[in-house]
Scaffold this motif. Sequence first.
Motif, PDB file in Angstrom:
ATOM      1  N   LEU A 101      75.127  60.925  41.457  1.00 35.27           N
ATOM      2  CA  LEU A 101      76.374  61.424  40.889  1.00 35.27           C
ATOM      3  C   LEU A 101      76.164  62.461  39.796  1.00 35.27           C
ATOM      4  O   LEU A 101      77.113  63.114  39.364  1.00 35.27           O
ATOM      5  CB  LEU A 101      77.200  60.259  40.333  1.00 35.27           C
ATOM      6  N   GLY A 102      74.923  62.581  39.303  1.00 33.95           N
ATOM      7  CA  GLY A 102      74.644  63.522  38.227  1.00 33.95           C
ATOM      8  C   GLY A 102      75.268  63.093  36.908  1.00 33.95           C
ATOM      9  O   GLY A 102      75.767  63.931  36.158  1.00 33.95           O
ATOM     10  N   ILE A 103      75.229  61.788  36.648  1.00 33.06           N
ATOM     11  CA  ILE A 103      75.803  61.273  35.403  1.00 33.06           C
ATOM     12  C   ILE A 103      74.736  60.486  34.643  1.00 33.06           C
ATOM     13  O   ILE A 103      73.704  60.121  35.200  1.00 33.06           O
ATOM     14  CB  ILE A 103      77.061  60.405  35.642  1.00 33.06           C
ATOM     15  N   SER A 104      74.998  60.235  33.374  1.00 37.41           N
ATOM     16  CA  SER A 104      74.039  59.520  32.530  1.00 37.41           C
ATOM     17  C   SER A 104      73.990  58.038  32.882  1.00 37.41           C
ATOM     18  O   SER A 104      74.889  57.508  33.548  1.00 37.41           O
ATOM     19  CB  SER A 104      74.426  59.673  31.055  1.00 37.41           C
ATOM     20  N   SER A 105      72.951  57.364  32.410  1.00 35.58           N
ATOM     21  CA  SER A 105      72.851  55.917  32.656  1.00 35.58           C
ATOM     22  C   SER A 105      73.977  55.177  31.940  1.00 35.58           C
ATOM     23  O   SER A 105      74.513  54.200  32.468  1.00 35.58           O
ATOM     24  CB  SER A 105      71.482  55.385  32.244  1.00 35.58           C
ATOM     25  N   ALA A 106      74.379  55.652  30.755  1.00 33.33           N
ATOM     26  CA  ALA A 106      75.492  55.010  30.042  1.00 33.33           C
ATOM     27  C   ALA A 106      76.792  55.148  30.836  1.00 33.33           C
ATOM     28  O   ALA A 106      77.562  54.186  30.958  1.00 33.33           O
ATOM     29  CB  ALA A 106      75.649  55.615  28.655  1.00 33.33           C
ATOM     30  N   SER A 107      77.021  56.332  31.387  1.00 26.72           N
ATOM     31  CA  SER A 107      78.223  56.541  32.204  1.00 26.72           C
ATOM     32  C   SER A 107      78.174  55.694  33.467  1.00 26.72           C
ATOM     33  O   SER A 107      79.197  55.187  33.924  1.00 26.72           O
ATOM     34  CB  SER A 107      78.370  58.016  32.575  1.00 26.72           C
ATOM     35  N   THR A 108      76.982  55.539  34.031  1.00 26.91           N
ATOM     36  CA  THR A 108      76.824  54.708  35.226  1.00 26.91           C
ATOM     37  C   THR A 108      77.153  53.262  34.918  1.00 26.91           C
ATOM     38  O   THR A 108      77.826  52.580  35.713  1.00 26.91           O
ATOM     39  CB  THR A 108      75.398  54.845  35.787  1.00 26.91           C
ATOM     40  N   THR A 109      76.695  52.771  33.780  1.00 31.86           N
ATOM     41  CA  THR A 109      77.000  51.392  33.390  1.00 31.86           C
ATOM     42  C   THR A 109      78.506  51.205  33.261  1.00 31.86           C
ATOM     43  O   THR A 109      79.063  50.214  33.768  1.00 31.86           O
ATOM     44  CB  THR A 109      76.296  51.036  32.062  1.00 31.86           C
ATOM     45  N   LYS A 110      79.187  52.132  32.612  1.00 34.80           N
ATOM     46  CA  LYS A 110      80.645  52.054  32.469  1.00 34.80           C
ATOM     47  C   LYS A 110      81.330  52.093  33.830  1.00 34.80           C
ATOM     48  O   LYS A 110      82.272  51.340  34.082  1.00 34.80           O
ATOM     49  CB  LYS A 110      81.163  53.183  31.584  1.00 34.80           C
ATOM     50  N   LEU A 111      80.850  52.979  34.695  1.00 39.16           N
ATOM     51  CA  LEU A 111      81.401  53.097  36.047  1.00 39.16           C
ATOM     52  C   LEU A 111      81.255  51.782  36.795  1.00 39.16           C
ATOM     53  O   LEU A 111      82.217  51.274  37.394  1.00 39.16           O
ATOM     54  CB  LEU A 111      80.670  54.220  36.792  1.00 39.16           C
ATOM     55  N   LEU A 112      80.054  51.199  36.765  1.00 37.15           N
ATOM     56  CA  LEU A 112      79.816  49.948  37.493  1.00 37.15           C
ATOM     57  C   LEU A 112      80.603  48.794  36.889  1.00 37.15           C
ATOM     58  O   LEU A 112      81.119  47.944  37.627  1.00 37.15           O
ATOM     59  CB  LEU A 112      78.318  49.641  37.544  1.00 37.15           C
ATOM     60  N   ASP A 113      80.719  48.757  35.573  1.00 37.26           N
ATOM     61  CA  ASP A 113      81.548  47.731  34.931  1.00 37.26           C
ATOM     62  C   ASP A 113      82.983  47.823  35.439  1.00 37.26           C
ATOM     63  O   ASP A 113      83.593  46.809  35.806  1.00 37.26           O
ATOM     64  CB  ASP A 113      81.536  47.888  33.406  1.00 37.26           C
TER      65      ASP A 113
END
Length: 194
Positions: A101-113
């Motif tokens: 997705l070209g996003i940060s790991s922090a953004s990925t965590t928020k997305l998955l949450d």
Amino acid sequence: MANIEQEPRDQAGEPPSLYSVLGADPRGELVDRRGLSHEDLVQIDELMAALVALRGAEKTLAEASMRYMKLGETDMRALHFLIVCENTGTLATPSSIARSLGISSASTTKLLDRLERAGHVRRERHPSDRRALVVGVEPATRAAAMRTLGAQQARRVNAARRLDPEQREIVIGFLEDMTAEISMDGVDWGAAPA
């Protein structure tokens, strides 16, 4: 009564196309027209109009699917990635999702949450690395995505099937050439802000 400015019309009474060579570049400042007849320009305009219509149909489909699934664009891209991973037997990890997705790991965590709270995905321990997680799509979400957006997207194959192999090669070449022509590589005014 107020004077209402009339929209320019062509001879058939239709508003001009935004992507018409003659309308967008009447003095030939941008498009080299050497060797092109009027008929060539009309056909090129029709081709550009067809591309605009395709982009419009894709946008309408994407917007309808996001409304139906009640998700944003990045959420939908993540679900698509996860479905492709499942289809190919690839384990999807948070880091592979972030890369895709070209996003940060922090953004990925928020997305998955967010997706997990909504019941769309599940996180489980990696089968061979107990410190890592893998992510999968819940069956109901997968079924809804496949029945709606997936089915519509799959219909693209019908158009490609109707072409013979030589026609497909021409279309592939044209699309690759157009992609290269409009690429932002090396364009100074299009750089992302620092």
